[in-house]
Design an enzyme around this catalytic site. Sequence first.
Site, PDB file in Angstrom:
ATOM      1  N   ALA A  18     -49.125  -8.302  35.212  1.00 54.03           N
ATOM      2  CA  ALA A  18     -50.312  -7.869  35.015  1.00 54.03           C
ATOM      3  C   ALA A  18     -50.719  -7.093  36.091  1.00 54.03           C
ATOM      4  O   ALA A  18     -50.645  -7.289  37.250  1.00 54.03           O
ATOM      5  CB  ALA A  18     -51.207  -9.295  34.741  1.00 54.03           C
ATOM      6  N   ASP A  19     -51.552  -5.795  35.706  1.00 56.51           N
ATOM      7  CA  ASP A  19     -51.837  -4.836  36.727  1.00 56.51           C
ATOM      8  C   ASP A  19     -53.183  -4.282  36.282  1.00 56.51           C
ATOM      9  O   ASP A  19     -53.711  -3.356  36.811  1.00 56.51           O
ATOM     10  CB  ASP A  19     -51.006  -3.549  36.777  1.00 56.51           C
ATOM     11  CG  ASP A  19     -50.726  -2.795  35.469  1.00 56.51           C
ATOM     12  OD1 ASP A  19     -51.312  -3.274  34.382  1.00 56.51           O
ATOM     13  OD2 ASP A  19     -50.411  -1.869  35.487  1.00 56.51           O
ATOM     14  N   GLU A  50     -42.513  -3.642  32.460  1.00 59.38           N
ATOM     15  CA  GLU A  50     -43.647  -2.828  32.421  1.00 59.38           C
ATOM     16  C   GLU A  50     -44.506  -3.385  33.736  1.00 59.38           C
ATOM     17  O   GLU A  50     -44.504  -4.610  33.977  1.00 59.38           O
ATOM     18  CB  GLU A  50     -44.707  -2.993  31.360  1.00 59.38           C
ATOM     19  CG  GLU A  50     -44.079  -2.330  30.143  1.00 59.38           C
ATOM     20  CD  GLU A  50     -45.033  -2.544  28.846  1.00 59.38           C
ATOM     21  OE1 GLU A  50     -46.005  -3.418  29.153  1.00 59.38           O
ATOM     22  OE2 GLU A  50     -44.968  -1.702  27.986  1.00 59.38           O
ATOM     23  N   GLU A  72     -43.612   1.281  31.305  1.00 61.67           N
ATOM     24  CA  GLU A  72     -44.803   1.584  31.732  1.00 61.67           C
ATOM     25  C   GLU A  72     -44.616   1.486  33.073  1.00 61.67           C
ATOM     26  O   GLU A  72     -44.400   0.391  33.799  1.00 61.67           O
ATOM     27  CB  GLU A  72     -45.794   1.260  30.993  1.00 61.67           C
ATOM     28  CG  GLU A  72     -46.000   1.546  29.584  1.00 61.67           C
ATOM     29  CD  GLU A  72     -47.351   0.896  29.035  1.00 61.67           C
ATOM     30  OE1 GLU A  72     -48.051   0.271  29.653  1.00 61.67           O
ATOM     31  OE2 GLU A  72     -47.317   0.868  27.895  1.00 61.67           O
TER      32      GLU A  72
END
Length: 107
Positions: A18-19, A50, A72
């Site tokens: 999670a970003d 990701e 990503e």
Amino acid sequence: MVINSNDVIIDHIWLWRADHGNGVGWSKNKGANGLIVNGNNVTVYGLFNEHFQEYQTLWNGNNGRVYFYQSEMPYDPPTADAWKHDDINGYASYKVSDNVTNTKRGE
């Protein structure tokens, strides 16, 4: 996720750090790599990886195969210097180790 075994098959996996959103951030939920492959003869069908803070995928084993790769990069490095190593800005998404001597191409 770290694979230390030989002769592994993975069928569709999504690895994600999670970003964005509440309660997450570059210093709050750290994760260097999504997948590290140390085993030989590892095959992956569908790898989605990701937003990790270094290489999304680090491949150290010989005779590896990936048949589909989607990635990503992280959206949340606070500065360019925070996402730097060895005077290189950022990280490659998919890194094959210099120690790998034999790779297989998808057929």
